[in-house]
Design an enzyme around this catalytic site. Structure first.
Site, short mmCIF file in Angstrom:
data_model
loop_
_atom_site.label_atom_id
_atom_site.label_comp_id
_atom_site.label_asym_id
_atom_site.label_seq_id
_atom_site.Cartn_x
_atom_site.Cartn_y
_atom_site.Cartn_z
CB THR A 99 -0.90 -0.11 1.14
OG1 THR A 99 -1.50 1.22 1.39
CG2 THR A 99 0.00 -0.42 2.57
CG ASP A 100 -0.95 5.07 -0.67
OD1 ASP A 100 -1.76 4.44 0.12
OD2 ASP A 100 -1.70 6.08 -1.48
CD GLU A 101 -3.41 3.25 4.27
OE1 GLU A 101 -3.22 3.27 5.69
OE2 GLU A 101 -4.50 3.06 3.72
CE1 TYR B 124 -3.08 -2.72 5.80
CE2 TYR B 124 -3.33 -0.26 5.26
CZ TYR B 124 -3.23 -1.70 4.74
OH TYR B 124 -3.26 -1.94 3.56
CE LYS C 293 0.12 -4.76 2.99
NZ LYS C 293 -0.11 -6.06 2.28
P1 NAD Z 1 -9.48 -7.44 2.17
O1 NAD Z 1 -9.39 -7.07 3.62
O2 NAD Z 1 -10.74 -7.11 1.28
O3 NAD Z 1 -9.10 -8.97 1.83
C1 NAD Z 1 -7.99 -9.58 2.50
C2 NAD Z 1 -8.22 -10.95 2.50
O4 NAD Z 1 -7.10 -11.90 2.77
C3 NAD Z 1 -9.44 -11.63 2.90
O5 NAD Z 1 -10.21 -12.57 1.91
C4 NAD Z 1 -8.95 -12.46 4.29
O6 NAD Z 1 -9.87 -13.74 4.22
C5 NAD Z 1 -7.57 -12.86 3.90
N1 NAD Z 1 -6.98 -13.10 4.87
C6 NAD Z 1 -6.44 -12.25 6.03
N2 NAD Z 1 -5.64 -13.06 6.57
C7 NAD Z 1 -5.38 -14.12 6.26
C8 NAD Z 1 -4.41 -15.27 6.66
N3 NAD Z 1 -3.88 -15.10 7.84
N4 NAD Z 1 -4.36 -16.33 5.73
C9 NAD Z 1 -4.85 -16.23 4.80
N5 NAD Z 1 -6.10 -15.26 4.17
C10 NAD Z 1 -5.88 -14.19 5.08
O7 NAD Z 1 -8.09 -6.39 1.43
P2 NAD Z 1 -8.04 -6.09 0.06
O8 NAD Z 1 -8.53 -4.52 0.17
O9 NAD Z 1 -8.59 -6.67 -0.92
O10 NAD Z 1 -6.38 -5.65 0.12
C11 NAD Z 1 -5.67 -6.73 -0.39
C12 NAD Z 1 -4.17 -6.33 -0.23
O11 NAD Z 1 -3.85 -5.12 -1.01
C13 NAD Z 1 -3.68 -5.98 0.87
O12 NAD Z 1 -2.60 -6.53 1.27
C14 NAD Z 1 -3.70 -4.60 1.12
O13 NAD Z 1 -2.64 -4.27 2.16
C15 NAD Z 1 -3.41 -4.23 -0.05
N6 NAD Z 1 -3.85 -2.82 -0.78
C16 NAD Z 1 -5.14 -2.71 -0.49
C17 NAD Z 1 -5.80 -1.53 -0.83
C18 NAD Z 1 -7.15 -0.98 -0.65
O14 NAD Z 1 -7.42 0.22 -1.03
N7 NAD Z 1 -7.94 -2.04 -0.51
C19 NAD Z 1 -4.76 -0.40 -1.41
C20 NAD Z 1 -3.43 -0.92 -1.56
C21 NAD Z 1 -2.90 -2.21 -1.21
#
Ligand code: NAD
Length: 348
Positions: free
Chosen positions: A133-135, A159, A163
């Site tokens: 993430t950019d965070e 969080y 990350k």
């Molecule tokens: P989300 O919370 O919607 O989904 C996370 C998924 O990971 C879920 O399906 C959950 O069941 C699974 N999970 C959690 N802990 C687990 C574990 N211990 N073992 C196996 N599975 C597990 O998240 P998202 O928004 O889809 O984000 C996905 C990734 O992208 C993350 O790594 C996040 O940091 C990154 N990201 C998200 C955003 C955003 O805006 N949502 C932006 C940049 C990066």
């Protein structure tokens, strides 16, 4: 290719899996623990596809990860599984440390042992793609240049700290052990199937229920919004064409204040689902700001543009209109997710 996608039942992972299955001939192994944020129903359209396999497992379970690598013999891993909601991390960071740090460490160790045992020809193509993430970059001054791949890390929340730690682990496993890694850092995503605790779906849901629309502080925090399918497309491009060991920033070129986002959602709802007695904007309520809330994130995504030719296809206006329309058409999905989650805890 056979690709392990961790966290494939989440918001971004499910969009990525659907894109890979629709636009390539690759096979996907979705490894997900199904926490409150995981939703297999989102993947129903591909559940019967013979190039899709689901493995319910925790990435921090070493024995399970070893079995999955050994059984499926992947060519690549795209690691998205994480605890991802900042507010939850402030209320309790233990799950964030466990999954984002310990889970990533276990995955790296299992991937390293697997990679070391691969024949040379298969080693060439293997990739560990870490999705971040950019965070991790922290608070950006209002007039500062957007984050580049060289910007130092200054995470503010539990969080983003976990990350950031996971990014460092992945790069260390690349540098120290020669694991072939790529890392991407992306800005805020939005689009269909986002869990209703996040800003955009939460505002839509509350508005439709005639409830207050909570906006932190004065709503002047700036985020750079990217439509989820544009992110998924960028991820697959980086996996297949990104330079080994490299980092790519991914962003939407859509810097918006939170209050502007909320206004835009209200205006779309006024047009698409008008109600007689009020304008949706009248439901906006300013609430006490989140502790440690970063004021601005913005991404300079010129590297992925110039090296790999990626550009977002959606503007914020086109993407937000599709998103609002999707939530209007899929209130049964939102109701199902909320009912399930409210049973698990009383967080929302
Ligand atoms: P989300 O919370 O919607 O989904 C996370 C998924 O990971 C879920 O399906 C959950 O069941 C699974 N999970 C959690 N802990 C687990 C574990 N211990 N073992 C196996 N599975 C597990 O998240 P998202 O928004 O889809 O984000 C996905 C990734 O992208 C993350 O790594 C996040 O940091 C990154 N990201 C998200 C955003 C955003 O805006 N949502 C932006 C940049 C990066």
């Amino acid at each position: 290719m056979k690709i392990i996608v961790t966290g494939g039942a989440g918001f971004i992972g499910s969009a990525l899996i659907k894109l890979i299955l629709a636009e390539t001939s690759d096979t996907v192994i979705n490894v997900d623990k199904l926490t409150y944020a995981g939703c297999l129903e989102t993947l129903e359209p591909v559940a019967g596809n013979n190039r899709y396999i689901f493995e319910k497992a925790d990435i921090a379970d070493r024995a399970a990860m070893e079995r999955i690598f050994s059984e499926h013999q992947p060519d690549a891993i795209m690691h998205l599984a994480a605890e991802s909601h900042v507010d939850r991390s402030i209320h309790g960071a233990a799950d964030f440390v466990q999954t984002n740090l310990v889970g990533t460490f276990i995955l790296l160790e299992v991937a390293r042992a697997y990679f070391n045992a691969l024949p040379d020809d298969r080693k060439q193509g293997f990739r560990f793609h870490h999705i971040s993430t950019d965070e991790v970059f922290g608070d950006l001054e209002p007039d500062a240049h957007p984050f580049t791949e060289e910007t130092p890390y200054h995470p503010s929340s539990p969080y983003s700290a976990t990350k950031a730690g996971s990014d460092h682990l992945v790069r260390a496993w690349g540098r120290t052990y020669g694991l072939p890694i790529v890392v991407t850092n992306c800005s805020n995503n939005y689009g269909p199937y986002q869990f209703p605790e996040k800003l955009i779906p939460r505002i839509i849901r509350n508005a439709l229920e005639g409830r207050p629309l909570p906006v932190y502080g004065d709503g002047s925090q700036i985020r750079d919004w990217l439509y989820v399918e544009d992110h998924a497309r960028a991820l697959h491009l980086v996996l297949t064409r990104g330079e080994l060991g490299s980092t790519y920033n991914i962003g939407g070129k859509n810097e918006k204040k939170n209050i502007e986002v909320v206004h835009q959602i209200c205006d779309l709802l006024n047009e698409l689902r008008p109600v007689a007695d009020h304008d949706y904007r009248s439901l906006i309520t300013f609430v006490t700001d989140r502790p440690g809330h970063d004021r601005r994130y913005a991404i300079d995504c010129s590297k992925i543009g110039s090296e790999l030719g990626w550009e977002p296809r959606e503007t914020f206006s086109t993407g937000l209109r599709q998103t609002v329309q999707w939530y209007l058409d899929n209130d049964d999905w939102v109701a199902m997710i909320c009912a399930r989650q409210e049973k698990q805890d009383q967080f929302l």
